[in-house]
Enzyme design. Structure first.
Site, PDB file in Angstrom:
ATOM      1  N   ASP A  22      46.008  62.834   0.206  1.00  0.00           N
ATOM      2  CA  ASP A  22      47.102  63.711   0.644  1.00  0.00           C
ATOM      3  C   ASP A  22      47.748  64.399  -0.560  1.00  0.00           C
ATOM      4  O   ASP A  22      48.626  65.244  -0.411  1.00  0.00           O
ATOM      5  CB  ASP A  22      48.133  62.966   1.512  1.00  0.00           C
ATOM      6  CG  ASP A  22      48.789  61.801   0.788  1.00  0.00           C
ATOM      7  OD1 ASP A  22      48.426  61.511  -0.363  1.00  0.00           O
ATOM      8  OD2 ASP A  22      49.695  61.180   1.395  1.00  0.00           O
ATOM      9  N   SER A  23      47.250  64.086  -1.769  1.00  0.00           N
ATOM     10  CA  SER A  23      47.620  64.865  -2.960  1.00  0.00           C
ATOM     11  C   SER A  23      47.250  66.333  -2.764  1.00  0.00           C
ATOM     12  O   SER A  23      47.738  67.195  -3.492  1.00  0.00           O
ATOM     13  CB  SER A  23      46.925  64.309  -4.206  1.00  0.00           C
ATOM     14  OG  SER A  23      45.540  64.181  -3.999  1.00  0.00           O
ATOM     15  N   ASP A  39      42.970  59.965   3.451  1.00  0.00           N
ATOM     16  CA  ASP A  39      44.350  59.473   3.491  1.00  0.00           C
ATOM     17  C   ASP A  39      44.986  59.693   4.851  1.00  0.00           C
ATOM     18  O   ASP A  39      44.842  60.775   5.446  1.00  0.00           O
ATOM     19  CB  ASP A  39      45.204  60.237   2.465  1.00  0.00           C
ATOM     20  CG  ASP A  39      45.381  59.459   1.170  1.00  0.00           C
ATOM     21  OD1 ASP A  39      45.188  58.234   1.173  1.00  0.00           O
ATOM     22  OD2 ASP A  39      45.713  60.099   0.152  1.00  0.00           O
ATOM     23  N   LYS A  67      42.722  55.541   4.243  1.00  0.00           N
ATOM     24  CA  LYS A  67      43.569  54.869   3.247  1.00  0.00           C
ATOM     25  C   LYS A  67      45.014  55.009   3.689  1.00  0.00           C
ATOM     26  O   LYS A  67      45.416  56.082   4.152  1.00  0.00           O
ATOM     27  CB  LYS A  67      43.359  55.494   1.857  1.00  0.00           C
ATOM     28  CG  LYS A  67      44.319  54.924   0.796  1.00  0.00           C
ATOM     29  CD  LYS A  67      43.894  55.257  -0.625  1.00  0.00           C
ATOM     30  CE  LYS A  67      44.313  56.593  -1.133  1.00  0.00           C
ATOM     31  NZ  LYS A  67      45.771  56.874  -1.094  1.00  0.00           N
ATOM     32  N   GLU A 119      49.224  53.704   2.671  1.00  0.00           N
ATOM     33  CA  GLU A 119      50.079  53.167   1.608  1.00  0.00           C
ATOM     34  C   GLU A 119      50.923  52.011   2.138  1.00  0.00           C
ATOM     35  O   GLU A 119      51.431  52.067   3.258  1.00  0.00           O
ATOM     36  CB  GLU A 119      51.005  54.284   1.075  1.00  0.00           C
ATOM     37  CG  GLU A 119      50.237  55.421   0.426  1.00  0.00           C
ATOM     38  CD  GLU A 119      51.139  56.507  -0.150  1.00  0.00           C
ATOM     39  OE1 GLU A 119      52.382  56.354  -0.148  1.00  0.00           O
ATOM     40  OE2 GLU A 119      50.591  57.528  -0.614  1.00  0.00           O
ATOM     41  N   GLU A 177      48.247  52.075  -8.075  1.00  0.00           N
ATOM     42  CA  GLU A 177      48.675  53.316  -8.740  1.00  0.00           C
ATOM     43  C   GLU A 177      49.865  53.054  -9.668  1.00  0.00           C
ATOM     44  O   GLU A 177      50.899  52.528  -9.239  1.00  0.00           O
ATOM     45  CB  GLU A 177      49.032  54.393  -7.694  1.00  0.00           C
ATOM     46  CG  GLU A 177      49.475  55.697  -8.360  1.00  0.00           C
ATOM     47  CD  GLU A 177      49.461  56.921  -7.461  1.00  0.00           C
ATOM     48  OE1 GLU A 177      49.000  56.837  -6.309  1.00  0.00           O
ATOM     49  OE2 GLU A 177      49.926  57.977  -7.929  1.00  0.00           O
TER      50      GLU A 177
HETATM   51  O1  KIV Z   1      46.324  61.363  -2.573  1.00  0.00           O
HETATM   52  C1  KIV Z   1      45.700  60.954  -3.562  1.00  0.00           C
HETATM   53  O2  KIV Z   1      45.027  61.705  -4.280  1.00  0.00           O
HETATM   54  C2  KIV Z   1      45.783  59.527  -3.860  1.00  0.00           C
HETATM   55  C3  KIV Z   1      45.280  59.067  -5.193  1.00  0.00           C
HETATM   56  C4  KIV Z   1      46.229  59.473  -6.252  1.00  0.00           C
HETATM   57  C5  KIV Z   1      45.012  57.621  -5.210  1.00  0.00           C
HETATM   58  O3  KIV Z   1      46.251  58.782  -3.074  1.00  0.00           O
END
Ligand code: KIV
Length: 279
Positions: A45-46, A84, A114, A116, A183
């Site tokens: 989600d980056s 994510d 994934k 959090e 992280e």
């Molecule tokens: O969203 C992302 O790119 C991430 C990584 C920084 C682990 O969660």
């Protein structure tokens, strides 16, 4: 070789083989990473920050994630695709989490999701895993909680915080997660967690002793330079190369040196003559 799967990832830890992972957000980046032999791709989600221009990952929606996941799925042939779950797509209740995890698999082409969080999110992780969806955990600096954490800062330096992170990692393993991202935590704590867990740890700003590493593609290629975290290793300065190429292109167009014959198409002159002098 077949597609990388959760068993391959587990075996890599067992063999002591390091696990590289990078983010990918579109067809081309997925294809390049896949061809480079990167076993794990993260549709992170980056993308909210490096692709969509938000100042955090919080505004990212399920529709955003699905859009990008589909493109990555079209580009990756061998790599395993982890997608994510965006902010508030799994925190409301387990039903919501299951529905959205299923959408990422069915519509987005994800092989795993994934999310959090640690102890608090572990029951949700267990439910998703029970449904046959592989889950990667993510603890330490969890960007979706940036406001609660008081900013992007190192996590786990104090006794209580460090003990909580160990509990979080163990809870995720217990819940059936196949791996966990650590992280921005001190290297020594990441080493301890890595030694304690049977499942692989994937570090980002968590030192060299994690089982694997993940980097954000735009950071490592120098495409996103507004803010460069300490943990980024710059493998190329593509931002500069791209900007210089754009500037050269603009100049070529303005002065008429592009396009030339080489980039153009031609036709039979007689057709042109007929057009100019119709019968
Ligand atoms: O969203 C992302 O790119 C991430 C990584 C920084 C682990 O969660």
């Amino acid at each position: 070789m077949g597609k990388v799967n959760v068993l391959d990832v587990a075996e890599m830890k067992a063999r002591g083989e390091k696990i590289p992972m990078i983010t990918a957000y579109d067809f081309t980046s997925a294809q390049l990473a896949d061809r480079a032999g990167i076993p794990l791709l993260l549709v992170g989600d980056s993308l909210g920050m490096v692709v969509l221009g938000y100042d955090s990952t919080i505004p990212v929606t399920m529709e955003d994630m699905l859009h990008h996941a589909k493109a990555v799925a079209r580009g990756a042939k061998q790599s395993m695709i982890v997608v994510d779950m965006p902010f508030m797509s799994y925190q409301v209740d387990e039903q919501q989490a299951m529905t959205n995890a299923a959408r990422l698999m069915q519509e987005g082409g994800a092989h795993a999701v994934k999310l959090e969080g640690g102890v608090k999110i572990a029951p949700t992780v267990a439910r998703i895993v029970e449904a046959g969806i592989p889950v990667m955990g993510h603890i330490g600096l969890t960007p979706q909680s940036v406001h609660a954490l008081g900013g992007y800062r190192v996590q786990g330096r104090q006794q209580e915080q460090a003990a909580q992170l160990v509990k979080d990692a163990e809870a995720l393993q217990q819940a059936g997660a196949f791996a966990v991202v650590l992280e921005v935590v001190p290297s020594q704590l990441a080493r301890l967690i890595t030694q304690r867990l049977k499942i692989p740890t994937i570090g980002i700003g968590a030192g060299p002793e994690c089982d694997g590493q993940v980097q954000v593609l735009h950071d490592m290629l120098g495409l996103f330079t507004d803010f460069v975290p300490k943990h980024v290793k710059r493998y190329a300065d593509l931002g500069e190369v791209v900007q210089a190429s754009f500037a050269q292109y603009a100049q070529d167009v303005k002065e008429g040196s592009f396009p030339t014959k080489e980039h153009s198409f031609s036709m039979d002159e007689s057709i042109l003559e007929n057009l100019a002098n119709p019968q």
